[in-house]
Design a protein around this motif. Structure first.
Motif, PDB file in Angstrom:
ATOM      1  N   ILE A   5       5.129  -4.014  11.009  1.00 28.24           N
ATOM      2  CA  ILE A   5       5.408  -3.072   9.930  1.00 28.24           C
ATOM      3  C   ILE A   5       4.223  -3.008   8.977  1.00 28.24           C
ATOM      4  CG2 ILE A   5       6.871  -2.656   7.912  1.00 28.24           C
ATOM      5  CD1 ILE A   5       9.187  -3.651   9.571  1.00 28.24           C
ATOM      6  N   ASP A   6       3.592  -4.147   8.701  1.00 29.84           N
ATOM      7  CA  ASP A   6       2.433  -4.157   7.812  1.00 29.84           C
ATOM      8  C   ASP A   6       1.285  -3.350   8.409  1.00 29.84           C
ATOM      9  OD1 ASP A   6       1.143  -4.885   5.454  1.00 29.84           O
ATOM     10  OD2 ASP A   6       0.082  -6.518   6.477  1.00 29.84           O
ATOM     11  N   GLN A   7       1.153  -3.341   9.723  1.00 31.47           N
ATOM     12  CA  GLN A   7       0.101  -2.547  10.357  1.00 31.47           C
ATOM     13  C   GLN A   7       0.436  -1.056  10.313  1.00 31.47           C
ATOM     14  OE1 GLN A   7      -0.354  -4.011  14.317  1.00 31.47           O
ATOM     15  NE2 GLN A   7      -1.304  -5.930  13.678  1.00 31.47           N
ATOM     16  N   ILE A   8       1.696  -0.720  10.470  1.00 35.41           N
ATOM     17  CA  ILE A   8       2.093   0.681  10.486  1.00 35.41           C
ATOM     18  C   ILE A   8       2.066   1.265   9.078  1.00 35.41           C
ATOM     19  CG2 ILE A   8       4.016   2.252  10.935  1.00 35.41           C
ATOM     20  CD1 ILE A   8       4.799   0.372  13.214  1.00 35.41           C
TER      21      ILE A   8
ATOM     22  N   LYS B 299     -11.342   1.907   1.746  1.00 32.71           N
ATOM     23  CA  LYS B 299     -10.448   2.981   2.177  1.00 32.71           C
ATOM     24  C   LYS B 299      -9.467   2.439   3.217  1.00 32.71           C
ATOM     25  CE  LYS B 299     -13.436   6.897   1.324  1.00 32.71           C
ATOM     26  NZ  LYS B 299     -14.092   8.063   1.920  1.00 32.71           N
ATOM     27  N   PRO B 300      -8.221   2.887   3.164  1.00 37.43           N
ATOM     28  CA  PRO B 300      -7.258   2.433   4.175  1.00 37.43           C
ATOM     29  C   PRO B 300      -7.626   2.962   5.554  1.00 37.43           C
ATOM     30  CG  PRO B 300      -6.266   4.081   2.745  1.00 37.43           C
ATOM     31  CD  PRO B 300      -7.620   3.765   2.194  1.00 37.43           C
TER      32      PRO B 300
ATOM     33  N   LEU C 103       1.129  -2.151   2.516  1.00 36.37           N
ATOM     34  CA  LEU C 103       1.521  -2.036   1.119  1.00 36.37           C
ATOM     35  C   LEU C 103       0.355  -1.496   0.307  1.00 36.37           C
ATOM     36  CD1 LEU C 103       3.381  -5.419   0.675  1.00 36.37           C
ATOM     37  CD2 LEU C 103       4.381  -3.161   0.907  1.00 36.37           C
ATOM     38  N   ARG C 104       0.642  -0.712  -0.716  1.00 39.05           N
ATOM     39  CA  ARG C 104      -0.404  -0.209  -1.597  1.00 39.05           C
ATOM     40  C   ARG C 104      -0.881  -1.336  -2.496  1.00 39.05           C
ATOM     41  NH1 ARG C 104       2.234   5.416  -3.703  1.00 39.05           N
ATOM     42  NH2 ARG C 104       2.812   6.178  -1.669  1.00 39.05           N
TER      43      ARG C 104
END
Length: 141
Positions: free
Chosen positions: A89-92, A124-125, A95-96
């Protein structure tokens, strides 16, 4: 033969008893008819309840519900590939970054009002490829 008061009271009492017996019989018949009507209503309601229970049993059939969920909502059955861990979930959806509070904002503010903060490429994300099926269950580590 002479009629005496005793005979007269006896006759009036006998007529009163006959009237009371007739009245009681008529009341019993009325109550019996009312009971029959109520019994018929109870039977009708029981038949309606049985009909509704049969309809509910048909509506709640698992195969019918599955078909309706697939057809109308686009839902699919749960498979092992759709279970994700917290890392997935963290990869998909990472968190901001937490927003700085007011004191940190003053120390981080540029000295020149026109100076714009620059964002480096490393900050950058990164784009993450979407998985084909949405994740429906999260499992702890």
């Amino acid at each position: 033969m002479t009629l005496t008061r005793t005979h007269l009271f006896g006759f009036v009492g006998l007529v009163a008893l006959a009237f009371a017996l007739y009245w009681a019989k008529a009341e019993a018949q009325a109550v019996r008819e009312k009971v029959l009507v109520l019994q018929e209503e109870v039977d009708t309601e029981r038949r309606a309840v049985r009909t509704l229970e049969a309809e509910l049993t048909w509506v709640e059939r698992p195969d019918r519900l599955e078909a309706a969920a697939t057809r109308k909502l686009g839902l699919v059955p749960m498979t092992a590939e759709r279970i994700a861990t917290l890392d997935d979930i963290d990869q998909i959806a990472p968190l901001r970054a937490a927003k700085p509070n007011a004191a940190d904002a003053q120390t981080l503010a540029p000295t020149d009002a026109e100076q714009k903060p620059t964002v480096s490429v490393a900050d950058k994300p990164k784009a993450v490829a979407a998985k084909p099926a949405p994740i429906t269950t999260v499992v702890g580590r």
